[in-house]
Motif scaffolding. Structure first.
Motif, short mmCIF file in Angstrom:
data_model
loop_
_atom_site.label_atom_id
_atom_site.label_comp_id
_atom_site.label_asym_id
_atom_site.label_seq_id
_atom_site.Cartn_x
_atom_site.Cartn_y
_atom_site.Cartn_z
N GLY A 57 -27.60 -22.75 -4.53
CA GLY A 57 -27.94 -22.29 -5.88
C GLY A 57 -28.71 -23.33 -6.66
O GLY A 57 -28.71 -24.51 -6.32
N ASN A 69 -29.22 -24.13 -10.81
CA ASN A 69 -28.83 -23.83 -12.19
C ASN A 69 -27.86 -22.66 -12.26
O ASN A 69 -27.82 -21.91 -13.22
CB ASN A 69 -30.07 -23.56 -13.07
N ALA A 70 -27.07 -22.47 -11.18
CA ALA A 70 -26.09 -21.38 -11.14
C ALA A 70 -24.96 -21.77 -10.20
O ALA A 70 -25.17 -22.46 -9.21
CB ALA A 70 -26.74 -20.09 -10.67
N ILE A 108 -20.87 -15.15 -11.12
CA ILE A 108 -22.02 -16.05 -11.10
C ILE A 108 -22.21 -16.55 -12.52
O ILE A 108 -22.32 -15.74 -13.44
CB ILE A 108 -23.29 -15.32 -10.62
N ARG A 109 -22.24 -17.84 -12.69
CA ARG A 109 -22.41 -18.42 -14.02
C ARG A 109 -23.68 -19.26 -14.02
O ARG A 109 -23.84 -20.17 -13.20
CB ARG A 109 -21.22 -19.26 -14.41
N ILE A 110 -24.60 -18.91 -14.92
CA ILE A 110 -25.82 -19.71 -15.08
C ILE A 110 -25.46 -20.92 -15.92
O ILE A 110 -24.94 -20.78 -17.04
CB ILE A 110 -26.94 -18.87 -15.73
N THR A 111 -25.72 -22.09 -15.37
CA THR A 111 -25.29 -23.33 -16.02
C THR A 111 -25.95 -23.51 -17.38
O THR A 111 -25.26 -23.74 -18.38
CB THR A 111 -25.61 -24.53 -15.10
N PHE A 136 -28.55 -21.28 -19.43
CA PHE A 136 -29.37 -20.07 -19.49
C PHE A 136 -30.52 -20.22 -20.47
O PHE A 136 -31.67 -19.93 -20.17
CB PHE A 136 -28.51 -18.86 -19.84
N ALA A 170 -33.00 -19.68 -12.76
CA ALA A 170 -31.73 -19.85 -12.05
C ALA A 170 -31.75 -18.99 -10.79
O ALA A 170 -32.42 -17.95 -10.76
CB ALA A 170 -30.56 -19.45 -12.94
N ILE A 178 -29.07 -17.99 -7.17
CA ILE A 178 -27.86 -18.19 -6.38
C ILE A 178 -27.99 -17.39 -5.10
O ILE A 178 -28.49 -16.28 -5.11
CB ILE A 178 -26.58 -17.78 -7.16
#
Length: 196
Positions: free
Chosen positions: A55, A57-58, A70-73, A75, A86, A88
């Protein structure tokens, strides 16, 4: 006493063997039967817990047996209010024992701000509340990709069974216009349906 017990069975066995040799077997006296064993394996697809295979930025966190988040670091860029790119890559272990269809569906057709309106798309001249992204899947020797703003469903049909890891990639493009502050989310559903 032990000697007699050992000798008597030997004598009986010898007598029985002699009688069996003296008899001839008529093939018409033989009975025959046949047993058939049958079972049915119903068509089925089993999908197991996904794992992240890379990944940018995720991050991915598994939740339960077949779900995850899934978390976008980062956004939104704090300087420009535009989204940062981003991506993943997920691997989903799958077994399907018959022809089947894979569908990946985006509930919103993109990342929508909580309480926002999907018609408020990104633009260079105004703040948006909706960001489209790309879904790509690799399964059973086939690949497919969709932009969620054009289609919220990706589909792959397979005429045969398959087993292994299905590859799923979610890619959010950078830029495109500033965003209204808030939490942006979507739900992606991966479904394998066996043919009956």
């Amino acid at each position: 006493m032990h000697r007699i017990a050992l000798i008597v069975p030997a004598l009986i066995a010898t007598c029985v063997a002699a009688q069996a040799q003296a008899q001839t077997v008529n093939p018409n006296d033989t009975g025959q039967g046949r047993l058939e064993i049958a079972g049915r394996a119903p068509p089925a697809c089993v999908l197991n817990a996904p794992t992240a295979s890379g990944g940018q930025n995720a991050t991915f966190t598994g939740i339960g047996a077949t779900s995850g988040e899934i978390r976008i670091t980062e956004f939104g860029d704090p300087q420009t209010a535009q989204p940062r790119g981003a991506a993943i890559n997920l691997a989903l272990p799958v077994i399907c024992n018959s022809a089947h269809k894979l569908t990946v569906t985006s509930a919103n057709g993109g990342l929508l701000r909580d309480g926002g309106n999907a018609r408020n798309r990104q633009s260079p001249t105004g703040f948006g509340e909706f960001v489209g992204y790309q879904i790509s899947a690799n399964w059973a020797g086939q690949s497919a990709s969709v932009q969620t703003i054009n289609s919220n469903v990706l589909a792959i049909a397979s005429a045969d069974g398959g087993a292994g890891d299905m590859g799923l990639t979610i890619t959010v493009p950078p830029g495109g216009g500033p965003l209204v502050a808030g939490r942006y989310a979507d739900t992606v559903t991966v479904q394998f349906e066996a043919a009956f």
